[in-house]
Enzyme design. Structure first.
Site, PDB file in Angstrom:
ATOM      1  N   ALA A 152      12.777  -1.378  41.187  1.00  0.00           N
ATOM      2  CA  ALA A 152      13.788  -1.778  42.164  1.00  0.00           C
ATOM      3  C   ALA A 152      13.914  -3.283  42.320  1.00  0.00           C
ATOM      4  O   ALA A 152      14.886  -3.766  42.904  1.00  0.00           O
ATOM      5  CB  ALA A 152      13.470  -1.151  43.524  1.00  0.00           C
ATOM      6  N   ARG A 166      12.252 -14.436  39.002  1.00  0.00           N
ATOM      7  CA  ARG A 166      11.580 -15.396  38.127  1.00  0.00           C
ATOM      8  C   ARG A 166      12.077 -15.339  36.682  1.00  0.00           C
ATOM      9  O   ARG A 166      11.801 -16.248  35.896  1.00  0.00           O
ATOM     10  CB  ARG A 166      10.065 -15.177  38.185  1.00  0.00           C
ATOM     11  CG  ARG A 166       9.419 -15.765  39.427  1.00  0.00           C
ATOM     12  CD  ARG A 166       7.928 -15.522  39.443  1.00  0.00           C
ATOM     13  NE  ARG A 166       7.609 -14.144  39.836  1.00  0.00           N
ATOM     14  CZ  ARG A 166       6.385 -13.649  39.880  1.00  0.00           C
ATOM     15  NH1 ARG A 166       5.347 -14.407  39.531  1.00  0.00           N
ATOM     16  NH2 ARG A 166       6.163 -12.404  40.251  1.00  0.00           N
ATOM     17  N   THR A 206       6.608  -2.311  47.774  1.00  0.00           N
ATOM     18  CA  THR A 206       6.118  -1.220  46.927  1.00  0.00           C
ATOM     19  C   THR A 206       5.867   0.053  47.723  1.00  0.00           C
ATOM     20  O   THR A 206       6.058   1.162  47.211  1.00  0.00           O
ATOM     21  CB  THR A 206       4.828  -1.647  46.213  1.00  0.00           C
ATOM     22  OG1 THR A 206       3.874  -2.110  47.194  1.00  0.00           O
ATOM     23  CG2 THR A 206       5.099  -2.761  45.215  1.00  0.00           C
ATOM     24  N   ASP A 252       8.103  -2.944  34.767  1.00  0.00           N
ATOM     25  CA  ASP A 252       7.962  -4.191  34.013  1.00  0.00           C
ATOM     26  C   ASP A 252       6.610  -4.274  33.324  1.00  0.00           C
ATOM     27  O   ASP A 252       6.088  -5.353  33.076  1.00  0.00           O
ATOM     28  CB  ASP A 252       8.163  -5.396  34.938  1.00  0.00           C
ATOM     29  CG  ASP A 252       7.107  -5.462  36.049  1.00  0.00           C
ATOM     30  OD1 ASP A 252       6.259  -4.554  36.138  1.00  0.00           O
ATOM     31  OD2 ASP A 252       7.146  -6.430  36.839  1.00  0.00           O
ATOM     32  N   GLU A 294      -5.901 -10.313  49.495  1.00  0.00           N
ATOM     33  CA  GLU A 294      -5.004 -11.302  48.896  1.00  0.00           C
ATOM     34  C   GLU A 294      -5.709 -12.656  48.831  1.00  0.00           C
ATOM     35  O   GLU A 294      -6.529 -12.992  49.685  1.00  0.00           O
ATOM     36  CB  GLU A 294      -3.727 -11.431  49.723  1.00  0.00           C
ATOM     37  CG  GLU A 294      -2.866 -10.171  49.736  1.00  0.00           C
ATOM     38  CD  GLU A 294      -2.437  -9.751  48.345  1.00  0.00           C
ATOM     39  OE1 GLU A 294      -2.074 -10.628  47.535  1.00  0.00           O
ATOM     40  OE2 GLU A 294      -2.484  -8.532  48.052  1.00  0.00           O
ATOM     41  N   TYR A 331      29.933 -11.053  -0.504  1.00  0.00           N
ATOM     42  CA  TYR A 331      30.152 -10.325   0.751  1.00  0.00           C
ATOM     43  C   TYR A 331      30.797  -8.991   0.420  1.00  0.00           C
ATOM     44  O   TYR A 331      31.897  -8.936  -0.158  1.00  0.00           O
ATOM     45  CB  TYR A 331      31.059 -11.109   1.703  1.00  0.00           C
ATOM     46  CG  TYR A 331      31.491 -10.268   2.888  1.00  0.00           C
ATOM     47  CD1 TYR A 331      30.564  -9.915   3.876  1.00  0.00           C
ATOM     48  CD2 TYR A 331      32.793  -9.791   3.004  1.00  0.00           C
ATOM     49  CE1 TYR A 331      30.929  -9.120   4.952  1.00  0.00           C
ATOM     50  CE2 TYR A 331      33.168  -8.995   4.088  1.00  0.00           C
ATOM     51  CZ  TYR A 331      32.232  -8.665   5.046  1.00  0.00           C
ATOM     52  OH  TYR A 331      32.588  -7.867   6.101  1.00  0.00           O
ATOM     53  N   ASN A 364      38.299  -7.482   3.599  1.00  0.00           N
ATOM     54  CA  ASN A 364      38.489  -6.225   4.323  1.00  0.00           C
ATOM     55  C   ASN A 364      39.252  -6.362   5.632  1.00  0.00           C
ATOM     56  O   ASN A 364      39.574  -5.368   6.264  1.00  0.00           O
ATOM     57  CB  ASN A 364      37.117  -5.592   4.618  1.00  0.00           C
ATOM     58  CG  ASN A 364      36.212  -6.515   5.414  1.00  0.00           C
ATOM     59  OD1 ASN A 364      36.200  -7.720   5.218  1.00  0.00           O
ATOM     60  ND2 ASN A 364      35.433  -5.943   6.315  1.00  0.00           N
TER      61      ASN A 364
END
Length: 434
Positions: free
Chosen positions: A10, A15, A82, A102, A149, A339, A359
């Site tokens: 989603a 970035r 998330t 990802d 974190e 070609y 062609n």
């Protein structure tokens, strides 16, 4: 297998600095999310992809290749993050694996150690010598105690090298219990899956860490990550085909689309590029040749040739600087500098240097048909639509605008004219007897 899979796709991917949704950026010829879906379908018959940013565009791309995928549009306005992404998904099975769209390098084999564990929550982790920027995973007595974190880490916690790899296996009843309890009381005002880990731990649930290889669980968040992931994907693809019997000279210089296939005894020289769902059978593709969505069988192609989409080359020798487009060549020799577009050329025919099938008239494209044992001299133009029957010779420098019957010679040249002493008169050099 008794597992449902939710793939998170989603995010906007700012970035990447691109109008193209992040999960649609290609890796080795396919949108990166296709690899995650392919892996998910190997382990589950219940796959849900969560979308929001450019949802219709992504869904259209996915359904072009895959069947049986369910889609969930995240209520991003009210439940971002998330945790919000996995809310209100009615999964069929008792265990739910959460993957990221990802994460193109993850495989069913890499996920197997996670799927084999029995915990309320099983989460992937890996160790980094420099974990800067990652949340730390505190593990004691074989179980996860906390995910912290980095901004909240004490100096002691910052020394922990174990970090979150971002893949989770939940018991369904764990999600059912804790998802309604999530809140967005954090700096980003988002709902986080990691908060489920925290709440589950506080209630004594078993949270099992599984150490995984970083390479397989690498996420793509920037163009640099994209390039790095493609390098690793190319290593996998080349290794797979070399182990299947394809010879590659300087393999690191060769690019192979993930959709391409090889059969029989094939050789790829340095600098070769194989694109799209090309099929190469018992052939030698020489240096710096590009084959794109084409079928090559029992042939040598190159060096420095280009075989464009829709072409079929069988039992033929295609040399340097020859371009073939949407043509079928069977038993043909085209040594150099030609070609051949929208053409059918049959066995035993030889195409001289500088030959062009004309062609395209600016509005439509037309077909050139060349029969068996036709000798086309150098610097020939074949103005389509035109048919050259069997056993024909076309003189060098000819422009063919009409069909040529079997056994004929076609020749069109302006009579040669020689003006004596023109050079000396033009440049005023006088010259002999001047």
């Amino acid at each position: 297998m008794n597992i449902s899979v939710i793939i998170l796709a989603a995010g906007q991917g700012t970035r990447m600095k691109s109008e193209l949704p992040k999960v649609l950026h290609p890796i080795s010829g396919r949108p990166m999310i296709h690899y995650a879906i392919e892996t998910a379908q190997r382990i589950s018959d219940d796959v849900t992809v969560v979308l929001f940013h450019q949802a219709e565009r992504i869904e259209k791309e996915i359904t072009r290749e895959f069947e049986g995928i369910r889609f969930k549009l995240q209520d991003h306005a009210n439940y971002p993050g998330t945790g919000g992404a996995v809310m209100d998904i009615a999964t069929r099975h008792d265990r739910v694996l959460v993957l990221n769209g990802d994460m193109p390098l993850v495989t069913a084999e890499a996920l197997e150690p996670i799927l084999q564990k029995d915990g309320d929550i099983v989460m992937s982790v890996f160790d980094l010598p420099d974990p800067s920027g990652y949340g730390r995973v505190v593990v004691e007595n074989g179980e996860v105690q906390a995910i912290v974190e980095e901004k909240d880490c004490t100096p002691e916690l910052k020394r922990i090298e174990t970090v979150n790899a971002g893949v989770y296996l939940f018991k369904k009843e764990v999600l059912d219990r804790y998802l309604p309890l999530l809140d967005n009381d954090n700096a980003q005002a988002e709902y986080y899956l990691t908060d489920i880990v925290k709440m589950a731990r506080e209630e004594g649930r078993h949270i099992i860490p599984v150490w995984v290889e970083e390479a397989a669980f690498k996420g793509v968040n920037s163009r640099y990550d994209l390039a790095h992931a493609e390098e690793m994907m190319q290593e996998r693809i080349r290794e797979r085909w070399m182990r299947a019997g394809v010879t590659m000279h300087l393999p690191s210089t060769i690019f192979i689309d993930s959709r391409a296939t090889f059969h029989g005894d094939c050789t790829l020289d340095n600098g070769v590029t194989i694109l799209g769902a090309s099929v190469v059978t018992a052939s030698h593709i020489k240096s710096h040749t590009v084959v794109e969505e084409a079928d090559i069988k029992n042939s040598s192609v190159g060096p420095m040739a280009r075989i464009r989409p829709g072409s079929v080359v069988i039992d033929s020798q295609i040399g340097n600087f020859v371009e073939v487009k949407k043509s079928k060549l069977t038993g043909v020799k085209a040594g150099h500098l030609s070609y051949l577009g929208d053409a059918e050329i049959e066995e035993g025919s030889n195409i001289g240097a500088g030959t062009i099938t004309c062609n395209y008239d600016g509005r439509k494209k037309y077909k050139t048909k060349i029969g068996r044992n036709v000798f086309v001299g150098s610097d020939t133009q074949l103005v389509a639509p035109v048919t050259i029957e069997d056993n024909v010779m076309i003189a060098a420098g000819t422009t063919v605008t009409k069909d040529v019957k079997e056994g004929s010679l076609a020749i069109s040249r302006t009579p040669q004219k020689i003006v004596e002493r023109f050079f000396h008169r033009f440049f005023g050099t006088g010259g002999e007897n001047g």
